[in-house]
Motif scaffolding. Structure first.
Motif, PDB file in Angstrom:
ATOM      1  N   MET A   1      18.259  53.761  18.785  1.00 31.97           N
ATOM      2  CA  MET A   1      19.547  53.555  19.389  1.00 31.97           C
ATOM      3  C   MET A   1      19.337  52.918  20.758  1.00 31.97           C
ATOM      4  O   MET A   1      18.634  53.457  21.597  1.00 31.97           O
ATOM      5  N   ASP A   2      19.985  51.811  20.944  1.00 29.82           N
ATOM      6  CA  ASP A   2      19.787  51.064  22.181  1.00 29.82           C
ATOM      7  C   ASP A   2      20.790  51.421  23.267  1.00 29.82           C
ATOM      8  O   ASP A   2      20.547  51.146  24.426  1.00 29.82           O
ATOM      9  N   GLN A   3      21.935  52.027  22.879  1.00 35.48           N
ATOM     10  CA  GLN A   3      22.983  52.335  23.850  1.00 35.48           C
ATOM     11  C   GLN A   3      23.077  53.854  24.042  1.00 35.48           C
ATOM     12  O   GLN A   3      22.794  54.620  23.131  1.00 35.48           O
ATOM     13  N   PRO A   4      23.541  54.270  25.209  1.00 39.58           N
ATOM     14  CA  PRO A   4      23.823  55.696  25.390  1.00 39.58           C
ATOM     15  C   PRO A   4      24.938  56.126  24.433  1.00 39.58           C
ATOM     16  O   PRO A   4      25.804  55.326  24.072  1.00 39.58           O
ATOM     17  N   ILE A   5      24.917  57.355  24.025  1.00 40.12           N
ATOM     18  CA  ILE A   5      25.869  57.848  23.033  1.00 40.12           C
ATOM     19  C   ILE A   5      27.320  57.663  23.475  1.00 40.12           C
ATOM     20  O   ILE A   5      28.184  57.358  22.651  1.00 40.12           O
ATOM     21  N   ASP A   6      27.610  57.814  24.746  1.00 40.66           N
ATOM     22  CA  ASP A   6      28.996  57.686  25.203  1.00 40.66           C
ATOM     23  C   ASP A   6      29.511  56.251  25.124  1.00 40.66           C
ATOM     24  O   ASP A   6      30.709  56.016  25.216  1.00 40.66           O
ATOM     25  N   GLN A   7      28.636  55.295  24.888  1.00 38.89           N
ATOM     26  CA  GLN A   7      29.066  53.904  24.780  1.00 38.89           C
ATOM     27  C   GLN A   7      29.168  53.436  23.327  1.00 38.89           C
ATOM     28  O   GLN A   7      29.561  52.302  23.072  1.00 38.89           O
ATOM     29  N   CYS A   8      28.830  54.283  22.386  1.00 44.17           N
ATOM     30  CA  CYS A   8      28.909  53.853  20.982  1.00 44.17           C
ATOM     31  C   CYS A   8      29.682  54.838  20.114  1.00 44.17           C
ATOM     32  O   CYS A   8      29.601  54.786  18.887  1.00 44.17           O
ATOM     33  N   LEU A   9      30.454  55.728  20.717  1.00 50.71           N
ATOM     34  CA  LEU A   9      31.224  56.700  19.940  1.00 50.71           C
ATOM     35  C   LEU A   9      32.294  56.048  19.074  1.00 50.71           C
ATOM     36  O   LEU A   9      32.631  56.547  18.005  1.00 50.71           O
ATOM     37  N   ASP A  10      32.844  54.926  19.508  1.00 52.08           N
ATOM     38  CA  ASP A  10      33.908  54.283  18.737  1.00 52.08           C
ATOM     39  C   ASP A  10      33.399  53.717  17.412  1.00 52.08           C
ATOM     40  O   ASP A  10      34.164  53.516  16.481  1.00 52.08           O
ATOM     41  N   THR A  11      32.113  53.507  17.270  1.00 50.53           N
ATOM     42  CA  THR A  11      31.573  52.990  16.008  1.00 50.53           C
ATOM     43  C   THR A  11      30.732  54.028  15.256  1.00 50.53           C
ATOM     44  O   THR A  11      30.257  53.755  14.164  1.00 50.53           O
ATOM     45  N   PHE A  12      30.600  55.197  15.826  1.00 50.43           N
ATOM     46  CA  PHE A  12      29.719  56.202  15.221  1.00 50.43           C
ATOM     47  C   PHE A  12      30.175  56.604  13.829  1.00 50.43           C
ATOM     48  O   PHE A  12      29.371  56.748  12.916  1.00 50.43           O
ATOM     49  N   TRP A  13      31.480  56.816  13.619  1.00 50.37           N
ATOM     50  CA  TRP A  13      31.974  57.326  12.336  1.00 50.37           C
ATOM     51  C   TRP A  13      32.379  56.211  11.373  1.00 50.37           C
ATOM     52  O   TRP A  13      32.993  56.483  10.355  1.00 50.37           O
ATOM     53  N   GLN A  14      32.054  54.996  11.640  1.00 53.98           N
ATOM     54  CA  GLN A  14      32.390  53.938  10.688  1.00 53.98           C
ATOM     55  C   GLN A  14      31.466  54.047   9.483  1.00 53.98           C
ATOM     56  O   GLN A  14      30.281  54.338   9.606  1.00 53.98           O
ATOM     57  N   GLY A  15      32.003  53.822   8.338  1.00 51.20           N
ATOM     58  CA  GLY A  15      31.237  53.928   7.112  1.00 51.20           C
ATOM     59  C   GLY A  15      32.017  54.737   6.093  1.00 51.20           C
ATOM     60  O   GLY A  15      33.135  55.164   6.319  1.00 51.20           O
ATOM     61  N   GLU A  16      31.434  54.944   4.956  1.00 44.06           N
ATOM     62  CA  GLU A  16      32.106  55.643   3.865  1.00 44.06           C
ATOM     63  C   GLU A  16      31.864  57.137   3.956  1.00 44.06           C
ATOM     64  O   GLU A  16      30.762  57.593   4.246  1.00 44.06           O
ATOM     65  N   PHE A  17      32.913  57.879   3.723  1.00 42.07           N
ATOM     66  CA  PHE A  17      32.806  59.332   3.689  1.00 42.07           C
ATOM     67  C   PHE A  17      33.587  59.796   2.476  1.00 42.07           C
ATOM     68  O   PHE A  17      34.788  59.561   2.373  1.00 42.07           O
TER      69      PHE A  17
END
Length: 51
Positions: free
Chosen positions: A1-17
């Motif tokens: 992971m190249d970015q801190p977690i607080d900068q990538c939360l908006d894309t974290f849950w993208q995908g199929e569930f």
């Protein structure tokens, strides 16, 4: 992971569930057909293995 977690939360849950149905209950063992002492010995183990 190249970015801190607080900068990538908006894309974290993208995908199929996909929710899956619960698995069916395991079949009841044929322990009563065995010798009563053996059935009493194996019943807790069977319950533990099928949980």
């Amino acid at each position: 992971m190249d970015q801190p977690i607080d900068q990538c939360l908006d894309t974290f849950w993208q995908g199929e569930f996909t929710l899956r149905p619960a698995p069916p209950d395991p079949p009841a063992p044929a322990l009563p057909e065995l010798a009563p002492d053996l059935a009493a010995l194996l019943a807790p183990l069977y319950r533990h293995l099928t949980e």
